[in-house]
Design an enzyme around this catalytic site. Structure first.
Site, PDB file in Angstrom:
ATOM      1  N   THR A  74       2.148  -1.408   3.819  1.00  0.00           N
ATOM      2  CA  THR A  74       1.638  -0.088   4.050  1.00  0.00           C
ATOM      3  C   THR A  74       0.471   0.290   2.982  1.00  0.00           C
ATOM      4  OG1 THR A  74       2.251   2.174   4.248  1.00  0.00           O
ATOM      5  CG2 THR A  74       3.142   1.142   2.289  1.00  0.00           C
ATOM      6  N   ASN A  75       0.030   1.377   2.811  1.00  0.00           N
ATOM      7  CA  ASN A  75      -1.134   1.687   1.686  1.00  0.00           C
ATOM      8  C   ASN A  75      -1.008   2.951   1.215  1.00  0.00           C
ATOM      9  OD1 ASN A  75      -2.348   3.716   3.440  1.00  0.00           O
ATOM     10  ND2 ASN A  75      -2.433   2.175   5.152  1.00  0.00           N
ATOM     11  N   HIS A  76      -1.798   3.108   0.463  1.00  0.00           N
ATOM     12  CA  HIS A  76      -1.845   4.568  -0.311  1.00  0.00           C
ATOM     13  C   HIS A  76      -2.003   5.795   0.073  1.00  0.00           C
ATOM     14  CE1 HIS A  76      -1.027   2.213  -4.096  1.00  0.00           C
ATOM     15  NE2 HIS A  76      -2.105   1.330  -3.846  1.00  0.00           N
TER      16      HIS A  76
ATOM     17  N   ALA B 124      -4.875   6.142   7.780  1.00  0.00           N
ATOM     18  CA  ALA B 124      -5.223   4.868   7.083  1.00  0.00           C
ATOM     19  C   ALA B 124      -4.270   3.702   8.087  1.00  0.00           C
ATOM     20  CB  ALA B 124      -4.856   4.561   5.813  1.00  0.00           C
TER      21      ALA B 124
END
Ligand code: CTP
Length: 232
Positions: A41-43, A108
């Site tokens: 995943t991402n932030h 995102a």
């Protein structure tokens, strides 16, 4: 009291300049499974997208929020479609697209996902492992390719270098009407915080906004979209 206040705000907080408009906002990260317990995943916090969804709702729009897993509460009075993966988001967004006037993709979305998803937990080994990744579908590109007259597409662009140049490439390549760009390395911009520093890029101009709260930035984005739609 909070619920009552939310109802009062919905009626009184803003001029209803988006009344009758159907707006689709995507927000948050996607999660791409490796096995039943792990994912990539991402932030992304989802805060920017949630702020846009809320501002659009307060201005009278009919808002659908397609959201990846986020810790923050989604705003009231918007239709929330929770999703996990890029593929889920693709399906949720394309299902709504035909009836939508304005799409704002703050999510995102993962560009890659593991090619094989293991049914069972992958056990560790003494040696290195590598995970083969494959591309996900580019949702915005698909929307750009199928855009009808009167539909407005706004993408987000997060860069660490050559922000304007790289964002202009996205504007053209994905057939967008606007890109909201930010440089993640700039203080007060980017993922987890409550502020952002955006440049709104359209075919003809670049409008640099100062550091402001994500709520205020949401208002500026929607102001600019309204202005662009009137111009066309
Ligand atoms: N996006 C999308 N579908 C994807 C990936 C991204 O719709 N599979 C959207 C994002 O929501 C965002 C915009 O496209 O609005 C970002 O464009 P993209 O070219 O993906 O940006 P980056 O991933 O930052 O590009 P690069 O990896 O080339 O820097």
């Amino acid at each position: 009291p909070e619920t009552l206040l939310a109802y009062i705000e919905r009626e009184t907080a803003c001029e209803k300049d988006l009344k009758g408009k159907k707006i689709l906002v995507t927000a948050g990260p996607t999660q791409e499974a490796i096995d039943p317990v792990r994912y990539i995943t991402n932030h992304s916090s989802g805060k920017m997208g949630y702020a846009i969804a809320e501002n659009a709702m307060l201005r009278g729009a009919d808002v659908t929020l397609v959201t990846g897993p986020c810790a923050v509460e989604p705003p009231m009075f918007v239709k929330v479609k929770p999703v996990i993966s890029a593929q889920d988001m693709y399906e949720a967004v394309t299902e709504e697209y035909d009836q939508t006037d304005i799409v704002i993709m703050t999510a995102a979305v993962a560009d890659y996902r593991p090619k094989q998803v293991s049914d069972n937990k992958v056990k560790k080994k003494d040696d290195r492992v590598s995970i083969e990744l494959e591309r996900t579908d580019d949702i915005l590109k698909y929307l750009g390719q199928h855009k009808k007259d009167g539909q407005f597409l706004c993408g987000f662009s997060m860069e660490t270098q050559n922000m304007i140049g790289n964002s202009r490439v996205k504007l053209t390549r994905k057939n967008l009407d606007m890109v909201a760009a930010n440089n993640v390395k700039m203080a007060g911009a980017g993922f987890q915080g409550d502020t952002n520093v955006l440049t709104l890029i359209t075919q003809d101009e670049e409008v640099s906004l100062p550091l402001m709260s994500k709520e205020d930035a949401a208002g500026k984005i929607l102001d600019k979209i309204l202005l662009e739609r009137v111009r066309r």
